[in-house]
Scaffold this active site. Structure first.
Site, mmCIF file in Angstrom:
data_model
loop_
_atom_site.group_PDB
_atom_site.id
_atom_site.type_symbol
_atom_site.label_atom_id
_atom_site.label_comp_id
_atom_site.label_asym_id
_atom_site.label_seq_id
_atom_site.Cartn_x
_atom_site.Cartn_y
_atom_site.Cartn_z
ATOM 1 N N GLY A 36 0.840 -1.199 0.000
ATOM 2 C CA GLY A 36 0.000 0.000 0.000
ATOM 3 C C GLY A 36 0.865 1.234 0.000
ATOM 4 N N CYS A 71 8.779 5.680 14.586
ATOM 5 C CA CYS A 71 9.863 4.716 14.811
ATOM 6 C C CYS A 71 10.526 4.232 13.535
ATOM 7 C CB CYS A 71 9.334 3.509 15.578
ATOM 8 S SG CYS A 71 8.974 3.898 17.283
HETATM 9 C C1 UDX Z 1 7.019 -0.195 15.173
HETATM 10 C C2 UDX Z 1 7.409 -1.631 15.524
HETATM 11 O O1 UDX Z 1 6.417 -2.529 15.056
HETATM 12 C C3 UDX Z 1 7.585 -1.760 17.024
HETATM 13 O O2 UDX Z 1 8.003 -3.067 17.369
HETATM 14 C C4 UDX Z 1 8.624 -0.746 17.471
HETATM 15 O O3 UDX Z 1 8.787 -0.787 18.858
HETATM 16 C C5 UDX Z 1 8.230 0.662 17.046
HETATM 17 O O4 UDX Z 1 8.000 0.696 15.644
HETATM 18 P P1 UDX Z 1 4.761 1.213 15.260
HETATM 19 O O5 UDX Z 1 5.552 2.406 14.804
HETATM 20 O O6 UDX Z 1 3.767 1.383 16.355
HETATM 21 O O7 UDX Z 1 5.759 0.058 15.745
HETATM 22 O O8 UDX Z 1 3.981 0.690 13.984
HETATM 23 P P2 UDX Z 1 3.821 -0.671 13.167
HETATM 24 O O9 UDX Z 1 2.612 -1.390 13.592
HETATM 25 O O10 UDX Z 1 5.075 -1.416 13.121
HETATM 26 O O11 UDX Z 1 3.511 -0.049 11.716
HETATM 27 C C6 UDX Z 1 4.461 0.817 11.086
HETATM 28 C C7 UDX Z 1 3.958 1.317 9.774
HETATM 29 O O12 UDX Z 1 4.004 0.290 8.799
HETATM 30 C C8 UDX Z 1 2.525 1.848 9.751
HETATM 31 O O13 UDX Z 1 2.505 3.050 8.998
HETATM 32 C C9 UDX Z 1 1.747 0.754 9.057
HETATM 33 O O14 UDX Z 1 0.599 1.233 8.408
HETATM 34 C C10 UDX Z 1 2.791 0.235 8.074
HETATM 35 N N1 UDX Z 1 2.582 -1.150 7.636
HETATM 36 C C11 UDX Z 1 2.574 -2.141 8.546
HETATM 37 C C12 UDX Z 1 2.415 -1.432 6.279
HETATM 38 O O15 UDX Z 1 2.442 -0.533 5.426
HETATM 39 N N2 UDX Z 1 2.260 -2.728 5.899
HETATM 40 C C13 UDX Z 1 2.251 -3.756 6.773
HETATM 41 O O16 UDX Z 1 2.096 -4.897 6.342
HETATM 42 C C14 UDX Z 1 2.405 -3.460 8.143
#
Ligand code: UDX
Length: 459
Positions: free
Chosen positions: A280, A287
């Site tokens: 996407g 982070c």
């Molecule tokens: C992340 C890590 O997962 C976590 O372990 C760490 O401590 C901090 O960084 P977070 O920033 O809360 O956590 O978000 P996360 O759920 O990992 O998603 C990150 C981004 O990736 C989001 O923008 C999400 O929409 C995107 N994403 C996630 C995708 O585009 N595709 C996916 O399949 C999964």
């Protein structure tokens, strides 16, 4: 009668002997998203806790049981323990230094302005504020995400600054919290990693985490450098997984293939797994983007920059995912946004969060507006934060309002509310039944059946 010595060892032994009435006293320095969650969860595990922050307004809010951001389950937990008296907040280093057996450092390490590297100013300022005040035995535990080598440097700093240097130790215990799941990730983590230099530090942390350890959480004891690296390596891997599938999405688009089906098929291989393979508009947040950049910067300083050049590509693919979404949107507006009304569903970088830091959704909304589109944004939780960062965008208080007269609808953050929409009903308010699903998570059949032109990314 002899009074037993009030030392960590004594308290630990008391617990080991089953006299749990004496327990470690915990402080949490920095009460942002990580610290506030950690403090409330430590209280939930049964410890007496003080949270400390230099921001008096934040301390006041937390003391009243209010959190200044949205995180499911956190506010009730905070209130429960503020009310029980087990959790309180202060702005005073003297108070935490005097109180704590274990001090958790939970301040942020943002990207430095104009550079890739992490800014350590907050971590250093906590150590500079705390160490000179420590006159008793204690363990300082870093949780912040830091460049590898920081713990060793900070241990030297503490040794030089603390009057009780002989009995003050440092450990590193990275956090792996996901926003939106922070409480669960703290109370039931999938693993605990600690970097320590002594058995005593390990024993203290085993006591802190006795409950999750007893519940079967793997507890890995490492050196400082490995513990620090686990965090950035994990985030680098997650970012790579997302950019991998977004690169596949680019190929699928050219080849006429479907990236969602591809991800499903890849995910059945247990070595690959389906999680974090959602193509996407890519990753954002506080982070992943800054951590992979800080990791590259640190590897360069260590002379290992070639090892991480692939992360530049991961970063570039991620940024390209946003631009591609804008291009797909423009194409479906017949080549120009000028004079077009665009409804953007979602502003947060991911659902169940009001965090808009480096949000792909807002970035795309901003780009479309700069290209002449009239953009209206709706997000269930993040609109107030988004308005502060992008005041020139229009914001609505409902999906229906945002979509009124829209020539195109963009689905950019996968909130449940958007999955639950009735496309037939929404179809009555828009100018064109045209939707781009930037998260590939809507039910394609339902939208098509209701007469919408549905376009995913990479399919
Ligand atoms: C992340 C890590 O997962 C976590 O372990 C760490 O401590 C901090 O960084 P977070 O920033 O809360 O956590 O978000 P996360 O759920 O990992 O998603 C990150 C981004 O990736 C989001 O923008 C999400 O929409 C995107 N994403 C996630 C995708 O585009 N595709 C996916 O399949 C999964």
């Amino acid at each position: 009668m002899n009074t037993p010595p009030d030392t960590i060892e004594h308290r630990f032994n008391a617990v080991v002997r089953g006299r749990t009435e004496v327990s470690l006293r915990i402080t949490v320095l920095g009460t942002g998203y990580l610290g506030a969650t950690h403090a409330a969860c430590m209280a939930e595990l049964g410890f007496e806790v003080i949270g400390m922050d230099v921001d008096a307004a934040k301390v006041d809010a937390l003391s009243e049981g209010r959190i200044p951001f949205f995180e499911p389950d956190l506010e009730p937990l905070l209130r429960k323990h503020v009310d029980s008296g087990r959790l309180r907040f202060t702005t005073s280093y003297d108070e935490v230094a005097d109180f704590g057996d274990v001090h958790f450092v939970c301040v942020g390490t943002p990207q430095r302005k104009g550079e890739f590297a992490a800014d350590m100013v907050h971590v250093d300022s906590v150590i500079d504020g705390l160490a000179p005040k420590l006159t008793r035995e204690c363990l300082i535990v870093g949780k912040s995400t830091v460049p590898v080598g920081s713990a060793a440097r900070l241990a030297d700093k503490i040794a030089a600054a603390s009057p009780a240097a002989d009995v003050v130790e440092l450990a590193w215990n990275p956090e792996f919290l996901r926003e939106g799941h922070a409480v669960d990730d703290t109370l039931k983590p999938d693993r605990l990693v600690i970097g320590v230099r002594s058995a005593a530090a390990e024993a203290t942390l085993r006591q802190v985490y006795a409950e999750p350890i007893a519940a079967g959480t793997p507890f890995l004891v490492a050196d400082f450098a490995t513990a620090e690296l686990v965090k950035v390596a994990a985030n680098a891997f997650l970012a790579t997984k997302i950019s991998f599938i977004n690169a596949m999405a680019e190929v699928c688009e050219q080849a006429g293939a479907d990236v969602t089906m591809l991800a499903d098929a890849l995910g059945h291989d247990a070595r690959i797994g389906r999680k974090f393979l959602n193509a996407g508009i890519g990753f954002g947040g506080g982070c992943l983007p800054k951590d992979i950049r800080a990791f590259m910067a640190r590897a360069g300083e260590l002379g290992a920059d070639q090892a991480l050049t692939f992360l530049r590509e991961v970063d570039a693919i991620n940024m390209r995912s946003r631009t591609r979404a804008v291009e797909v949107a423009r194409a479906s507006c017949d080549g120009s946004f000028i004079g077009k009304r665009i409804a953007v569903l979602g502003a947060a970088f991911k659902p169940n969060s009001d965090d808009i830091r480096d949000s792909p959704a807002l970035n795309i909304a901003g780009q479309i507006q700069l290209q002449g589109g009239q953009v209206t944004v709706y997000d269930p939780k993040a609109a107030d934060n988004a308005r502060k960062l992008f005041p020139t965008l229009d914001y609505s208080s409902s999906v229906t309002e945002a979509c009124q007269g829209a020539h195109l609808v963009l689905h950019l953050t996968e909130w449940q509310e958007f999955r639950d929409l009735d496309p037939a009903v929404l179809g009555t308010v828009v100018a064109n039944r045209r939707i781009i699903d930037g998260r590939n998570s809507l039910d394609v059949r339902r939208w098509k059946d209701a007469g919408w032109t549905y376009r995913g990314l990479g399919r």
